[in-house]
Design an enzyme around this catalytic site. Structure first.
Site, PDB file in Angstrom:
ATOM      1  CG  LEU A  18      -2.344   8.358 -19.605  1.00  0.00           C
ATOM      2  CD1 LEU A  18      -2.905   8.347 -18.187  1.00  0.00           C
ATOM      3  CD2 LEU A  18      -3.316   7.695 -20.568  1.00  0.00           C
ATOM      4  CB  ILE A  63      -6.816  -3.409 -12.266  1.00  0.00           C
ATOM      5  CG1 ILE A  63      -7.220  -3.088 -10.823  1.00  0.00           C
ATOM      6  CG2 ILE A  63      -8.022  -3.961 -13.021  1.00  0.00           C
ATOM      7  CD1 ILE A  63      -8.257  -1.969 -10.681  1.00  0.00           C
ATOM      8  N   PRO A  82     -15.315  -0.146 -10.681  1.00  0.00           N
ATOM      9  CG  PRO A  82     -13.248  -0.984 -11.310  1.00  0.00           C
ATOM     10  CD  PRO A  82     -14.151   0.184 -11.528  1.00  0.00           C
ATOM     11  CE  LYS A 134     -10.878   6.213 -12.283  1.00  0.00           C
ATOM     12  NZ  LYS A 134      -9.927   5.744 -13.344  1.00  0.00           N
ATOM     13  N   GLY A 158      -0.060  -2.073 -14.385  1.00  0.00           N
ATOM     14  CA  GLY A 158      -0.613  -1.843 -13.046  1.00  0.00           C
ATOM     15  C   GLY A 158      -1.245  -3.090 -12.441  1.00  0.00           C
TER      16      GLY A 158
HETATM   17  N1  NAP Z   1      -7.415  -0.147  -7.048  1.00  0.00           N
HETATM   18  C1  NAP Z   1      -8.671   0.156  -6.882  1.00  0.00           C
HETATM   19  O1  NAP Z   1      -9.251  -0.128  -5.827  1.00  0.00           O
HETATM   20  C2  NAP Z   1      -9.447   0.802  -7.996  1.00  0.00           C
HETATM   21  C3  NAP Z   1     -10.829   0.946  -7.835  1.00  0.00           C
HETATM   22  C4  NAP Z   1     -11.572   1.520  -8.850  1.00  0.00           C
HETATM   23  C5  NAP Z   1     -10.945   1.940 -10.023  1.00  0.00           C
HETATM   24  N2  NAP Z   1      -9.611   1.812 -10.152  1.00  0.00           N
HETATM   25  C6  NAP Z   1      -9.000   2.273 -11.413  1.00  0.00           C
HETATM   26  O2  NAP Z   1      -8.364   1.175 -12.037  1.00  0.00           O
HETATM   27  C7  NAP Z   1      -7.260   1.646 -12.842  1.00  0.00           C
HETATM   28  C8  NAP Z   1      -6.003   0.870 -12.472  1.00  0.00           C
HETATM   29  O3  NAP Z   1      -5.756   1.047 -11.076  1.00  0.00           O
HETATM   30  P1  NAP Z   1      -4.782   0.102 -10.258  1.00  0.00           P
HETATM   31  O4  NAP Z   1      -5.374  -0.112  -8.917  1.00  0.00           O
HETATM   32  O5  NAP Z   1      -4.384  -1.071 -11.075  1.00  0.00           O
HETATM   33  O6  NAP Z   1      -3.548   1.109 -10.057  1.00  0.00           O
HETATM   34  P2  NAP Z   1      -2.006   1.013 -10.462  1.00  0.00           P
HETATM   35  O7  NAP Z   1      -1.460  -0.306 -10.123  1.00  0.00           O
HETATM   36  O8  NAP Z   1      -1.397   2.227  -9.839  1.00  0.00           O
HETATM   37  O9  NAP Z   1      -2.056   1.172 -12.038  1.00  0.00           O
HETATM   38  C9  NAP Z   1      -2.184   2.408 -12.665  1.00  0.00           C
HETATM   39  C10 NAP Z   1      -1.656   2.269 -14.072  1.00  0.00           C
HETATM   40  O10 NAP Z   1      -1.782   3.522 -14.755  1.00  0.00           O
HETATM   41  C11 NAP Z   1      -0.529   3.861 -15.335  1.00  0.00           C
HETATM   42  N3  NAP Z   1      -0.388   5.329 -15.383  1.00  0.00           N
HETATM   43  C12 NAP Z   1      -0.575   6.205 -14.368  1.00  0.00           C
HETATM   44  N4  NAP Z   1      -0.322   7.457 -14.796  1.00  0.00           N
HETATM   45  C13 NAP Z   1       0.036   7.365 -16.089  1.00  0.00           C
HETATM   46  C14 NAP Z   1       0.429   8.310 -17.084  1.00  0.00           C
HETATM   47  N5  NAP Z   1       0.511   9.614 -16.807  1.00  0.00           N
HETATM   48  N6  NAP Z   1       0.748   7.869 -18.335  1.00  0.00           N
HETATM   49  C15 NAP Z   1       0.678   6.547 -18.613  1.00  0.00           C
HETATM   50  N7  NAP Z   1       0.296   5.595 -17.726  1.00  0.00           N
HETATM   51  C16 NAP Z   1      -0.008   6.002 -16.479  1.00  0.00           C
HETATM   52  C17 NAP Z   1       0.491   3.228 -14.423  1.00  0.00           C
HETATM   53  O11 NAP Z   1       1.702   3.056 -15.115  1.00  0.00           O
HETATM   54  P3  NAP Z   1       3.076   2.680 -14.296  1.00  0.00           P
HETATM   55  O12 NAP Z   1       2.969   1.229 -13.931  1.00  0.00           O
HETATM   56  O13 NAP Z   1       4.109   2.958 -15.276  1.00  0.00           O
HETATM   57  O14 NAP Z   1       3.106   3.597 -13.103  1.00  0.00           O
HETATM   58  C18 NAP Z   1      -0.182   1.902 -14.105  1.00  0.00           C
HETATM   59  O15 NAP Z   1       0.007   0.981 -15.144  1.00  0.00           O
HETATM   60  C19 NAP Z   1      -7.170   3.151 -12.576  1.00  0.00           C
HETATM   61  O16 NAP Z   1      -7.889   3.811 -13.597  1.00  0.00           O
HETATM   62  C20 NAP Z   1      -7.905   3.322 -11.239  1.00  0.00           C
HETATM   63  O17 NAP Z   1      -8.442   4.610 -11.096  1.00  0.00           O
HETATM   64  C21 NAP Z   1      -8.838   1.254  -9.162  1.00  0.00           C
END
Ligand code: NAP
Length: 320
Positions: free
Chosen positions: A62, A14, A186, A163, A12
């Site tokens: 997951l 992050i 974050p 979350k 993903g």
């Molecule tokens: N972006 C923000 O502003 C933000 C802010 C606060 C917290 N967060 C948290 O940071 C984390 C990463 O977010 P991100 O922005 O980097 O989002 P992202 O690019 O959508 O990454 C999400 C990751 O989770 C994986 N994933 C989702 N569902 C899954 C499942 N059922 N089984 C296995 N893997 C799964 C995805 O795999 P695939 O690549 O295969 O889809 C991807 O690697 C998340 O926990 C999110 O809630 C994000």
């Protein structure tokens, strides 16, 4: 084993930054993806410096415990980022968002315990701190504050609900099983994206630059650069004095502050005009990330976060 760690959601936005910084620091990384046959999840990770000798990719679901256990075996630490985070319409919240977030977190912690992992860093969110309408309006939000679960259920705010419940499940598990858990919360994460797919927060920025006037008053309490979020994870992992939750944002601000800054920096785009005070009851604060600055993190300011993000969108041909 000391320098072997697992990053769930390594593919993903992050996760890729975290894998990149961990490899740079000499760690061996077990990064998880959902589909090993999808180059959009693997190729950018395999191209990172150090990946050819110190990166191992694992396919996990997951909800499938054994797939997670294979990824965390042999690791001293786990960074749990994988969780659904989407701007798409959600049809079945339980199946699409809540189960993978909550049961997924429990599965990762159970596997970490079974594999003898020493410390787990959970990526929660400011979405488990806010919306919290009962928090006093004259007090800046802190790590003491929790999102109002009933409010989220009433309004159908499935992401903050997922979350919040996932983070609560993590703290319950840690207490019951005496597992060392630390949490990063974050804000809205933006900047240059290493992975080929944009994440939800970058799509939000792209839509704003395209003139979309959504307000997000239930979500936004500040922005943070990808690099700083990744560094925050490493800091709380390596500093044994780091405990509890860590708000990770350059400042607490209103979504209106952010939109005004984007419009000021990029007048050539059709950024909508929205009021500055979009979040009544949310007190602005400069030191929302104080626990992390005390650990040595120096957050990039909002202007740099926006510029790095917009220039990245331009370089990818998503903005002209
Ligand atoms: N972006 C923000 O502003 C933000 C802010 C606060 C917290 N967060 C948290 O940071 C984390 C990463 O977010 P991100 O922005 O980097 O989002 P992202 O690019 O959508 O990454 C999400 C990751 O989770 C994986 N994933 C989702 N569902 C899954 C499942 N059922 N089984 C296995 N893997 C799964 C995805 O795999 P695939 O690549 O295969 O889809 C991807 O690697 C998340 O926990 C999110 O809630 C994000």
């Amino acid at each position: 084993m000391e320098k072997v760690v697992c990053v769930t959601g390594g593919s993903g936005a992050i996760g890729s930054w975290l894998v990149h910084l961990l490899l740079d620091r000499g760690y061996t990384v077990h990064a998880t993806v959902q589909n090993l046959n999808d180059e959009a999840e693997t190729k950018h990770l395999q191209a990172l410096h150090g990946a050819s000798t110190r990166l191992r990719l694992f396919q996990i679901d997951l909800l499938l415990y054994d797939t997670i256990l294979s990824a965390v075996r042999g690791c001293a630490g786990v960074f749990h980022l994988a969780s659904p985070c989407t701007v798409d319409k959600i049809h079945d919240p339980q199946k699409e968002v809540l189960d993978p977030a909550i049961k997924g977190t429990q599965n990762v912690l159970m596997a970490a315990k079974e594999a003898g992992v020493r410390r787990v860093v959970i990526t929660s969110s400011i979405s488990s701190i806010h919306p919290s309408p009962n928090w006093p309006g004259d007090v800046a939000k802190t790590e003491e504050c929790w999102t109002d679960i009933e409010y989220c259920k009433q309004k159908g705010l499935w992401y903050p609900l997922s979350k919040t419940l996932a983070e609560k499940a993590a703290w319950d598990f840690a207490k019951e099983n005496d597992l060392d858990v630390v949490v990063v919360n974050p804000g809205t994460v933006m900047g240059p994206v290493i992975s080929p797919r944009l994440n939800a927060s970058m799509i939000m920025l792209l839509r704003l630059l395209q003139g979309c006037a959504e307000t997000y008053e239930d979500f936004f309490i500040g922005s943070v650069h990808f690099k700083d979020v990744a560094l925050a994870h490493i800091l709380v992992y390596e500093n044994k004095s780091a405990t509890g939750r860590h708000m990770c944002l350059e400042a607490i601000s209103h979504y209106g502050d952010f939109v005004a800054k984007v419009a000021e920096l990029y007048p050539e785009y059709n950024v909508p005009k929205i009021p500055r005070d979009t979040q009544p009851g949310l007190l602005r604060a400069k030191d929302g990330g104080k626990k992390l600055t005390d650990l040595g993190l120096r957050f990039f300011p909002m202007e740099k976060i926006i510029k790095d993000a917009v220039e990245d969108l331009k370089s990818k041909g998503l903005l002209s």
